[in-house]
Design an enzyme around this catalytic site. Sequence first.
Site, PDB file in Angstrom:
ATOM      1  N   ASN A 206       0.853  -1.190   0.000  1.00  0.00           N
ATOM      2  CA  ASN A 206       0.000   0.000   0.000  1.00  0.00           C
ATOM      3  C   ASN A 206       0.888   1.238   0.000  1.00  0.00           C
ATOM      4  O   ASN A 206       1.746   1.394   0.865  1.00  0.00           O
ATOM      5  CB  ASN A 206      -0.901  -0.001   1.239  1.00  0.00           C
ATOM      6  CG  ASN A 206      -2.023   1.028   1.146  1.00  0.00           C
ATOM      7  OD1 ASN A 206      -1.854   2.091   0.557  1.00  0.00           O
ATOM      8  ND2 ASN A 206      -3.147   0.702   1.732  1.00  0.00           N
ATOM      9  N   CYS A 211      -5.210   0.985  -1.282  1.00  0.00           N
ATOM     10  CA  CYS A 211      -5.832  -0.328  -1.057  1.00  0.00           C
ATOM     11  C   CYS A 211      -6.955  -0.561  -2.057  1.00  0.00           C
ATOM     12  O   CYS A 211      -7.210  -1.690  -2.482  1.00  0.00           O
ATOM     13  CB  CYS A 211      -6.348  -0.446   0.376  1.00  0.00           C
ATOM     14  SG  CYS A 211      -7.442   0.896   0.884  1.00  0.00           S
ATOM     15  N   HIS A 458     -11.311   1.176   4.161  1.00  0.00           N
ATOM     16  CA  HIS A 458     -10.298   0.246   3.676  1.00  0.00           C
ATOM     17  C   HIS A 458     -10.947  -0.715   2.689  1.00  0.00           C
ATOM     18  O   HIS A 458     -12.097  -1.122   2.864  1.00  0.00           O
ATOM     19  CB  HIS A 458      -9.699  -0.518   4.860  1.00  0.00           C
ATOM     20  CG  HIS A 458      -8.592  -1.444   4.484  1.00  0.00           C
ATOM     21  ND1 HIS A 458      -7.471  -1.019   3.791  1.00  0.00           N
ATOM     22  CD2 HIS A 458      -8.433  -2.785   4.680  1.00  0.00           C
ATOM     23  CE1 HIS A 458      -6.665  -2.050   3.593  1.00  0.00           C
ATOM     24  NE2 HIS A 458      -7.230  -3.127   4.119  1.00  0.00           N
ATOM     25  N   ASP A 475      -5.525  -8.676   1.269  1.00  0.00           N
ATOM     26  CA  ASP A 475      -5.615  -7.440   2.043  1.00  0.00           C
ATOM     27  C   ASP A 475      -4.257  -6.754   2.014  1.00  0.00           C
ATOM     28  O   ASP A 475      -3.410  -6.974   2.877  1.00  0.00           O
ATOM     29  CB  ASP A 475      -6.026  -7.771   3.482  1.00  0.00           C
ATOM     30  CG  ASP A 475      -6.318  -6.525   4.310  1.00  0.00           C
ATOM     31  OD1 ASP A 475      -6.069  -5.409   3.816  1.00  0.00           O
ATOM     32  OD2 ASP A 475      -6.783  -6.665   5.447  1.00  0.00           O
TER      33      ASP A 475
END
Length: 1116
Positions: A206, A211, A458, A475
């Site tokens: 990131n 993201c 997020h 993630d």
Amino acid sequence: MTISTPPPAPAEPQPQQEEEEVLVPHQELPNGTQPMEVVPAEPAATVENQPTEDTPISRFTWTIDNLSRVNTKKLYSETFVVGGYKWRVLIFPRGNNVEFLSMYLDVADSAVLPYGWTRYAQFSLSVVNQIHNKFTIRKETQHQFSARESDWGFTSFMPLSELYNPSRGYLVNDTCVIEAEVAVCKVVDYWSYDSKKETGYVGLKNQGATCYMNSLLQTLYHIPYFRKAVYHMPTTENDMPSGSIPLALQSLFYKLQYNDSSVSTKELTKSFGWDMHDSFMQHDVQELNRVLSEKLEDKMKGTVVEGTIQQLFEGHHMNYIECINVDFKSTRKESFYDLQLDVKGCQDVYASFDKYVEVERLEGDNKYHAEQHGLQDAKKGVLFIDFPPVLQLQLKRFEYDFMRDTMVKINDRYEFPLQLDLDRDDGKYLSPDADRNVRNLYTLHSVLVHSGGVHGGHYYAFIRPTLSDQWFKFDDERVTKEDAKRALEEQYGGEEELPQTNPGLNNTPFKFTKYSNAYMLVYIRESDKDKIICNVDEKDIAEHLRIRLEKDREEKERRKKEKAEAHLYTIIKVARDDDLTAQIGKDIYFDLVDHDKVPSFRIQKQMPFTQFKEEVAKELGIPTQFQRFWLWAKRQNHTYRPNRPLTPQEEALTVGQLKEAANKAHNAELKLFLEVELGLDLKPLTLPDKTREDILLFFKLYDPEKEQLRYVGRLFVKASGRPQDILPKLRKMAGFLQDDDVELYEEIKFEPNVMCEYIDNRIIFRSCQLEDGDIVCFQKSPKPDTADQFRYPDVPSFLVYIRNRQVVHFRSLEKPKEDDFCLEMSKIFTYDEVVEKVAQQLGVDDPSKIRLTSHNCYSQQPKPQPIKYRGVERLLDMLIHYNQTSDILYYEVLDIPLPELQALKTLKVTYHHATKDEVSVHSIRLPKNSTVGDVLSDIKSKVDLSHPDAELRLLEVFYHKIYKIFAPSEKIENINDQYWTLRAEEVPEEEKNLGPFDRLIHVYHFTKDTQNQTNFGEPFFMVIREDETLSSIKERLQKKLKVSDEDFSKWKFAYISLGRPDYFEDSDTVATRFQRNMYGAWEQYLGLEHPDTAPRKAHSANQNRHSFERPVKIYN
């Protein structure tokens, strides 16, 4: 004591929350105090503390006899073991300084466990009801136990009055039964977690707020047909990833496929033309998906993969309008790459598709104008001609709330199936032209999730790369295996209900909104999945790309190895005359060399220095007997010069020993100067011995005509000699005639200011305080008649110029993102010199009409306050923002000189006409010592009044409320119009003649929904009589505001004090509600509740961030 092992508990028990309950370590609370009654939201098996499937779980039962006779403050149970750990239950029979039973789970052997121990457990504690088991009180939580918090539980578990009342069933025959159910969970340590090893996949790093992009890129990468097409886009070995989107995407996909650790996206965002600001700006996934698809579609044109985007993602629907009473139908075919589906009001994907194809009736005032048939009743709708192999569904989780004038997130529950059948109900979504031989049965490939609210959050993705039963969560850098429940059901959104603590009691269950929910779905058609989920291997990757990326990988491995072995090696940087010649006057002007640009050697610390000299001989072609190495030293004045040659004893050391002995600053590198003497044939000569009388000096030559400084060589001089003795050699170095006069200067330092002093040719070197490593700059002596010909006639003036020169980028304050022109200036330019240069550039005769504003390095915007006339001394002061120096200034060209303007106060005043529906904005300039009365007089001369004798007043308005009426005598100097709106208006006659029983009240418009009460529109004053009813006031309000009967009938009227509305009936006497002396008249007002139907402004004062967020752009 009994221990039993019940069936496995649910994987994710939820914590309970009650008003009386608090989860804390058992710390004994001081008398008379009670902790804040808050239960922290306990994460249910988050990725940071995710239990494994084989979680050990056991139930422990503790029977306490004669509880009422226990006289100790604390009581511990026997120790029991769960998951290999020792536990016990701790209670405070009379409460931990509260009127409740206090109960905790305790780590029994915490005092003897090793330093840094931790363990994680989910557990419940219960007091059994021995009469009716359904009334057993049970509370659950979870905790990471450690030496600091070795017990955890409930200070206010249950009221003591309940516990000790025999009729309640918790204490029977003075016996109490307590149960503890403990599940010990293994915690995944993500500091050492290896995504590739655990899942076979790697994540994306990131960059700050990327993201949203990472989740989309992972989804696209895991569509193998798309990845194969990207690999087949033509690129060349000469392309640079930062300037080529295809190559950057190929590089990214290759690394995702073959790297062992997470991959950076910086090359890709650079290829988009993004700067750091873009990387820290969170954008919309849907918007990025469309922009990226369009850009790739364009880049694929004319290549072997042209049309791939359309083949994968493009579907078609038909918009139709069909008349009911005449034979007329209009159709229009349109393509789509994704479908936006409504979430609000829809239970699932099928409900959204039903709504998508819902037929709209065009009738009444909304009839359709059909060609040759005039206005006709008709039905309007959409049907699908074909769906694409990869169906992207964008869920409309964000929408604009017109009542609240803001964007809101829809967190409603919305279900989506693992298999999606779009042929259902006999193909009700399909148009008559659709090919019914194509089976539109889809399987879910990926779920993109947004966690958070409208102002940020997020993004991550759940993906089934091969459409197997195994899901993976991507993630950012972390990839984990997940089950289908987490990927599907837990992303539906909606509300979640916590299990009731006391099921026997009729209490309302606690619900909370789930802010993590699906935002985008990707389905793959069953009949196409073998083609789309295809094999992608190295033969699909261009050879030049494989070679380039393999080199990158090898280089990365090399650096990694070097880093791991760094303690075994020393970096030696060797500077020579050649380096000084190459750099001075080009890369550098001060000191002698930039050590980052000289040859470096990575040498094992154990290597003898004599062996290193042999390495130098091989590399540079200088035999060891002709080498003499000097150590560099940092002087107190922050210059860096050769200090002394190495001694024979030092050359006998190993490289590591020499670095340690010579490097007092403990730098990682050893810096050396290699002295080599060359003959006329440029072959190395034997070096003469250096005595204490010899001084090594370095010489730079300055040419004022060319404004050029260059290195010309070095000499040993005798300390007892004079500079005039070496002038013949210097003339020869410089190519001067032997009768040319020469001036010498010593370059002493350049931080913080340049220090360059004249050297008297007649004084001996020792008296000139010259020593080894000093720099002498020399030039021809300027002739008296040529001194004015050159900008910088001597060495000191040139070095001062070099030290302070600065290219400044000037931007118009009206266009703060665009450079208008650049000027080379000196940081020591005065304020007057700077504005004079700008005025010359702009062709402005009077420099005092130039106003400058500094740059904020953090916001990348102009500072809010401009620079005052001669408010700073130097250009440098204009460019410094805290500890950073900018190279940007903003300019304005004023209509009057800045000193005159600064003597005036400028106010922006909005004038509201008394009888016309007109609003005008006026810029009022007056001397700072003027009064509000002067402002009103100035406005009077600029506006149309309802009558010549009209009296004006000035109001302060903020967020649709009136906060102040300015007194005419008030000075204007301190009035702030940047945050408040200044409103001028006529004083109504009725307000001038208030009777003893009349009241002047504030009247504001507002809207109200379940969550918010918002003011809008223009606030105003109104005179009401003491006995006047709402009915009478409504008549006057309707007339004043010119509202139609139909709309006005829907309005509500309320007395609002401190934000709380109290609604009036028509017969209520309004004045009785209003207090006469309440602080802040804006805190009580007559509220008019109705919808805000005014047109939305493009930019309002308190606009939501999403209204003006920068759009996603890919520039290249």
